[in-house]
Design an enzyme around this catalytic site. Sequence first.
Site, PDB file in Angstrom:
ATOM      1  CB  CYS A 119      -0.778   0.218   1.387  1.00 23.56           C
ATOM      2  SG  CYS A 119      -2.488  -1.403   1.190  1.00 23.56           S
ATOM      3  CG  HIS A 252      -2.920   3.923   1.833  1.00 24.67           C
ATOM      4  ND1 HIS A 252      -3.828   2.926   0.691  1.00 24.67           N
ATOM      5  CD2 HIS A 252      -3.643   2.354   2.326  1.00 24.67           C
ATOM      6  CE1 HIS A 252      -4.344   1.659   1.385  1.00 24.67           C
ATOM      7  NE2 HIS A 252      -3.627   1.828   2.234  1.00 24.67           N
ATOM      8  CG  ASN A 282      -6.898  -1.190   1.078  1.00 29.96           C
ATOM      9  OD1 ASN A 282      -5.727  -0.417   0.080  1.00 29.96           O
ATOM     10  ND2 ASN A 282      -6.167  -0.599   2.358  1.00 29.96           N
TER      11      ASN A 282
END
Length: 325
Positions: A119, A252, A282
Amino acid sequence: MRRYSRIIGTGSYLPPRRLTNADLVAELGQRGIETSDEWIVERTGIRARHFAAPDVSSSDLALQAARLALQAAGLQATDIDLIIVATSTPDMVFPAAACILQNKLGANGCPAFDLQAVCSGFVYALSVADSMVRAGAANCALVVGAEVFSRILDFNDRTTCVLFGDGAGAVVLQASATPGILCSDLKADGKHVGILCVPGNVSGGQVLGDPVLKMDGQAVFKLAIGVLEQAAHAVLAKAGLKPADVDWLIPHQANIRIMQGTARRLKMGMDKMVVTLDQHGNTSAASIPLALDHAVRMGRVKPGQTLLLQAVGGGFTWGAVLLKL
């Protein structure tokens, strides 16, 4: 004369198949897995996510985002002289998704490689591209985050399968006489490998062992808020700025609780944070460029504003990039 890099175009792409929480609850119910829209929203802030079709790969998503970023920059694929793709879900073990994307774009000849920091991947890739442009190794870089995390989810684990989605985001980074990317700060701590991982091993092109994502949610949450705060303060200190000097925080898009916690620690209001998590979940390395592109196209983020990008991911990896658009 000093040489810098600046973002001159953004693009993003989400695959057509959109699953709301209600859709996912129904699918999981057929497996005997109980959850609810309320449970998901309360714990994550996510209301929907997009899943790619079985025959669609990360490079396919990257291609769509890259074309839009090039269009926004007013450039052709042949103007690109560096391609970096941040992904944890490449099309194959090798070659790199960046090389596959390069061929699909028709940008053959320039350096092209993947960067895997989960990520945190886009922040890492943007920092690497900035360094190469500053050094004169490239003049016009295409930096993409692209993921098909739906391929590595355990749909018998309601704590993880509701979190992730597929998508891609891209930016075009061009050499500039004035600063665009101001500074970056990247870190990792390998002792936390086990709290977020896909523990299977690759052998002969096949995944052996456990091929799905595993996460210790509580451990990730506790570590994430602390390291995100550290990364933010590190880049601000390098630039001689304070949180109040930042126009937009683009983190993020992992979990709304992590995002809210980070904003509180930086003493920044949520009105200064770009949040798109609710609509795509996500998307790992794709989440920051997705959020950035959305904010640019909505007219929220404007040229000349100061942006703080920050990410945390498996590894454990984390980092931040401070820039002027």
